[in-house]
Design a protein around this motif. Structure first.
Motif, short mmCIF file in Angstrom:
data_model
loop_
_atom_site.label_atom_id
_atom_site.label_comp_id
_atom_site.label_asym_id
_atom_site.label_seq_id
_atom_site.Cartn_x
_atom_site.Cartn_y
_atom_site.Cartn_z
N UNK A 76 -34.91 -95.91 -69.34
CA UNK A 76 -35.14 -94.27 -69.21
C UNK A 76 -34.24 -93.56 -68.41
N UNK A 77 -34.00 -94.33 -67.12
CA UNK A 77 -33.35 -93.77 -66.05
C UNK A 77 -31.88 -93.71 -66.62
N UNK A 78 -31.28 -94.85 -67.10
CA UNK A 78 -30.13 -95.07 -67.24
C UNK A 78 -29.72 -93.92 -68.52
N UNK A 79 -30.49 -93.84 -69.45
CA UNK A 79 -30.62 -93.04 -70.71
C UNK A 79 -30.08 -91.63 -70.22
N UNK A 80 -31.02 -91.33 -69.39
CA UNK A 80 -30.97 -89.98 -68.51
C UNK A 80 -29.58 -89.53 -68.20
N UNK A 81 -29.03 -90.50 -67.39
CA UNK A 81 -27.98 -90.40 -66.42
C UNK A 81 -26.74 -90.33 -67.70
N UNK A 82 -26.86 -91.25 -68.52
CA UNK A 82 -25.59 -91.50 -69.56
C UNK A 82 -25.86 -90.06 -70.53
N UNK A 83 -27.04 -89.40 -70.86
CA UNK A 83 -26.88 -88.22 -71.65
C UNK A 83 -26.43 -87.05 -70.70
N UNK A 84 -26.68 -87.10 -69.30
CA UNK A 84 -26.21 -86.02 -68.52
C UNK A 84 -24.78 -86.01 -68.47
N UNK A 85 -24.24 -87.19 -68.31
CA UNK A 85 -22.55 -87.53 -68.49
C UNK A 85 -22.21 -86.82 -69.92
N UNK A 86 -22.84 -87.17 -70.76
CA UNK A 86 -22.47 -86.69 -72.32
C UNK A 86 -22.55 -85.06 -72.30
N UNK A 87 -23.58 -84.66 -71.67
CA UNK A 87 -23.83 -83.13 -71.65
C UNK A 87 -23.10 -82.40 -70.84
N UNK A 88 -22.44 -82.82 -69.70
CA UNK A 88 -21.44 -82.08 -68.89
C UNK A 88 -20.31 -82.35 -69.53
N UNK A 89 -19.77 -83.30 -70.10
CA UNK A 89 -18.76 -83.52 -70.89
C UNK A 89 -18.52 -82.50 -72.06
N UNK A 90 -19.72 -82.38 -72.68
CA UNK A 90 -19.93 -81.46 -74.00
C UNK A 90 -19.71 -80.00 -73.42
N UNK A 91 -20.31 -79.76 -72.42
CA UNK A 91 -20.36 -78.34 -71.96
C UNK A 91 -19.05 -77.94 -71.48
N UNK A 92 -18.19 -78.99 -70.89
CA UNK A 92 -16.82 -78.83 -70.74
C UNK A 92 -16.09 -78.34 -72.02
N UNK A 93 -16.67 -79.05 -73.14
CA UNK A 93 -15.90 -79.06 -74.19
C UNK A 93 -16.02 -77.75 -74.75
N UNK A 94 -17.45 -77.34 -74.84
CA UNK A 94 -17.85 -76.07 -76.02
C UNK A 94 -18.15 -74.75 -75.30
N UNK A 95 -17.77 -74.86 -73.84
CA UNK A 95 -17.88 -73.46 -73.20
C UNK A 95 -16.87 -72.61 -73.95
#
Ligand code: ADP
Ligand code: MG
Length: 367
Positions: free
Chosen positions: A258-277
């Protein structure tokens, strides 16, 4: 201009995969950027990345394409840079990052880390301006959202702070000044050995933690009124991205997953936020959602060059994990913003950060 490079790498089949006669593989090469991926239901997807490294690719190919331009930008222009390996356990992340070993490794099998070390010193020495410089190295791992110093295992809960003059720092972390490539490799090897010791003590597999190598390069140019520049290059060998069967896992294994999944999702979300802003509109980038993204805060997005290597098995048996890895990479490709240079506080030059955001949506696509 897009400042993220996203590549896919397929490792060679292992002996178990070769023995399985039914496994015809999940990829059909088109060219050095595009391939057709077949999932377990025989559904086909076309993926294009900046570069695809097929089974016969060399370690030096990966370094030349993915890492060398970042090494140069960190040294010559004092940008920050991040090189990340992503993928399920067994997909080739550590092989790509370290090679089969840091010390005493055949030249052609050397991974990104030893090549980056040589590249950093070579790039610095090729600048013909008069300068003094230092390269400092730290190594940490993140396990269950705790940051541990791999040069001093007693420091097992390092905090992450942001300071105005230097960006993200890890107060108290061991920083080793390395004077030449041989010394840097010795230190890396010690950190890697410590990691194994720590994991044995805690009974944890290395695939369940993120391993982070941080090089800080400080250069003072005598000819440029003693202006000091800092570049930070971070390499990240991520924890395995595989999904844990909901029914099978329990206790610590489930918590780790769960912890790994959360941090990898966070990485994906950060990257996606940089993308979609939206262009011209400051959007919230959720760096604080995990220790991983917090450490990478000033090495992802606007102030940095980023490279992501999506490591995959070539086997049809692993197709669903490989598909999820490739989708992560495809989503990452849209990072916008241009990099800017790091100067020490008193001579901070912000003008180059005002480069207009640009989107590059052409390179990674799923059809
Ligand atoms: P991960 O770090 O993603 O869990 P590893 O890097 O440990 O995976 O790779 C799993 C196995 O596959 C290792 O035995 C490694 O030596 C081998 N391997 C991975 N990539 C390659 C490659 N490109 N060429 C040869 N062997 C590889
Ligand atoms: Mg590994």
């Amino acid at each position: 201009m897009s400042n993220i490079t996203v590549c896919a790498r397929f490792r060679p089949s292992n002996s178990k995969e070769k023995q399985n006669g039914n496994d015809s593989g999940c990829i059909r090469n088109i060219d050095s950027e595009t391939f057709i991926f077949k999932d377990e239901k025989d559904e086909e997807f076309v993926f294009s990345f900046d570069r695809v490294f097929y089974e016969k690719s060399e370690q030096s190919d990966v370094y030349q394409f993915l890492a060398l331009p970042i090494v140069r930008d960190v040294v010559v222009d004092a940008f920050n840079g991040t090189i990340i390996t992503y993928g399920q356990t067994g997909a080739g992340k550590t092989y790509s990052m370290e090679g089969p070993g840091i010390l005493e490794c055949e030249e052609q099998n050397k991974g990104l880390l030893p090549r980056v070390v040589e590249g950093l010193f070579d790039s610095i020495n090729s600048l013909d301006e008069e300068k003094t410089y230092s390269i400092k190295l730290s190594m940490v791992e993140i396990y269950m959202e705790k940051v541990r110093d791999l040069f001093d295992l007693s420091k097992d809960n390092i905090q992450i702070k942001e300071i105005k003059s230097r960006g993200i720092i890890l107060p108290g972390v061991t920083e080793i000044t390395v004077l030449d490539p041989a010394e840097a490799l010795q230190s890396l090897s010690r950190g890697i050995a410590n990691r194994a010791v720590g994991e044995t003590q805690m009974n944890v597999a290395s695939s369940r933690s993120h391993c982070i190598y941080i090089f800080t390069i400080q250069q003072e140019f005598l000819s440029r009124d003693k202006r000091t520049r800092f570049g930070k290059l971070i390499l990240v060998d991520l924890a395995g991205s595989e999904k844990v069967e909901k029914t099978g896992a329990e206790g610590r294994v489930l918590e780790e997953a769960k912890t790994i999944n959360k941090s990898l999702s966070a990485l994906g979300n950060v990257i996606n936020s940089l993308t979609c802003g939206l262009p011209g509109k400051a959007s919230h980038i959720p760096y604080r959602d995990s220790k991983l993204t917090r450490i990478l805060q000033d090495a992802l997005g606007g102030n940095a060059r980023t490279a992501l290597l999506c490591c995959c098995s070539p086997s049809a048996f692993n197709a669903s994990e490989s598909l999820s890895t490739l989708r992560f990479g495809a989503r990452a490709k849209h990072i916008k913003e241009s990099p800017r240079v790091n100067f020490s506080e008193e001579k901070c030059d912000t003008s180059s950060s005002a480069a207009s955001p640009s989107r590059d949506e052409s390179s990674a696509r799923i059809l």
